[in-house]
Structures are given as structure tokens and as C-alpha cells.
Motif scaffolding. Sequence first.
Motif: not given
Length: 303
Positions: A134-149
Amino acid sequence: MVRLTIDLIAKSRNHFKKKRGLSFQDYLKTLTHLHFFSRSIEDIGDLSMCRNLTVLYLYDNQITHICNLGFASNLTHLYMQNNNITRIENLSNLQRLSKLYLGGNMIAVVEGLETLCELKELHLESQRLAPGEKLLLDPMTLLSLAKSLCVLNINNNNIDDIRDLTVLKELQRFSAADNRLHSMEELEDVFSHWPHLLEMDLGGNPVCKKPKYRDRLITVCKSLKVLNGREIKELNRQFLINWKASKEAKKKTNNKHLIGGPLSSYPSLTNDFNVGQGPHPGHVCSHANVQRWRPQQPLRAQK
């Protein structure tokens, strides 16, 4: 092997057309859009002369690695869906990137996006994964995108858990159709943290078969306008919110009655302690005696 290079651009009829007084080098410096989709390209060469490139179309090729894009600091749109990419890499210099299309590749882990502070759209649908993966999403990457995505598409990736996505509080459009999401409570918790969500597609997940699935999501997602392709009427939303509030209020009232019920059901015992009538002489009144006390049952007449 077909490689995207300056020479390939020069040979392309869709691009450089020699104009009076304009050299090919000058043309490359002014180039903003590069269209090389469906060209059987397997690799990206040196394109550093295209310093003002803002949009790059490379979808429907055979590219295996994202490389040689460090020069493109002005790039805002990158289309690389339907290639053979296995890893998201070498994008750290693209700090103006706003839209990234990587659907239909072979990516197993979403990572390497920590410096893309202006990324608004991320499309990762239908990765060609190994059976059971299954596709995994790195928590650090998600946190870095939190304010823009604002837009996330993860359709058809065998995903069964989205709790790590809670941090994406600016999401407006979310697509996770044809996955393996099954927990209604998990979805309610995650979506309660997304106050700006306008459109959502969860079709094809097991959770869609749960009772009151649509009603429950409508009450949680206060700003949602479209769910699984169907528009949400504001009148219907208000009715569901009022119904839920009424149900919760009734439940609280019932709980209060249950808390105060047992003692009040024995008025004679209550009077003995509240009015001040003492116990029968010689009788020891203790907490244990009170708990064992039961109203006497009337004697049954003998037949």
C-alpha cells in the motif's frame, strides 16, 4: 534510449521556430512551457539553459528517475504521471512548485517534499504497487505540507489508514476512492480537523457500506459541498445537524435520570434518613444494612 536534452528541443517542431535576430540560446532562456509528453522519454538530460521554465509536461513516458531539475527554481507545474518512477527525489530546489502530478507510477513511499512550502496540489493516484503493498505517506513530509496543501489525490492505492493525514488542515479537495478504508470513527476524527474541506470522494471503500455513512460525514464536515460526486443540500445538512443535537441531548437527559434513579425509587427509605426518624431501638444502621434492604413482598394466598 530517448533522452530529453537541448538537442531534442531543437529538433522539435512544436518548439523552436527561428525568428529574425533570435538565437536558439536566447529562445531557451525565454522558454516557460515545455511539452514532451508521450515521446517514449526514459531520462532527463541537461536542461539548465531553460532557466525560466515554469511548466513541464512529461507525462505518458518511460522515465524511471526524477533528475536534473535542480536548475528549475521557477517551476510551478510538473506533470510526470504514467511513467516508471519508483521514488520521489531531487525536487528540493523547486521551492515555487505549486502542482505536482505523479499518478500512475511505481511509488511506494511519499517523501522528499519537505522543502516544497508552496505546494498546493499533490496527485498520487493509482501507483503500480506489488501485490499486498500500500502507498505510505511519510509523517515528516505531511507535516511540511500542512500549511500549503489544498488538493490531495490518493485514489486506488490500497490505503486502509489515513490518521497521519490529520495535520493537513488546509485541504479543500480530497480524493481517496477505491482504497480499503473501513473505520467510520477514524474518518470522523480526521475530517473534524479539516475545516476548509469542500469536495471529497471516498467511493469504492468498504466504509461506504456502513449505516448512515453519508449522513455522519455530512454532520462532521461542516463546509463540505460535494461528497462522492453528489452535491450536499444545505437544508439537508441542517436537518442532520439538528437531529444529531437532539439525539445527544436526549441521551444526556436519560443518563441524568439513571444516576439519580435508584435511591428515589424507595420513598420510605429516603424519608427515614431525610426527616430524621431514627432506626428501631437496638437496630444497628450501617451502609451494608441499607444496601441489603429490599421492600417486603406481599404474602401469596395459600391455595
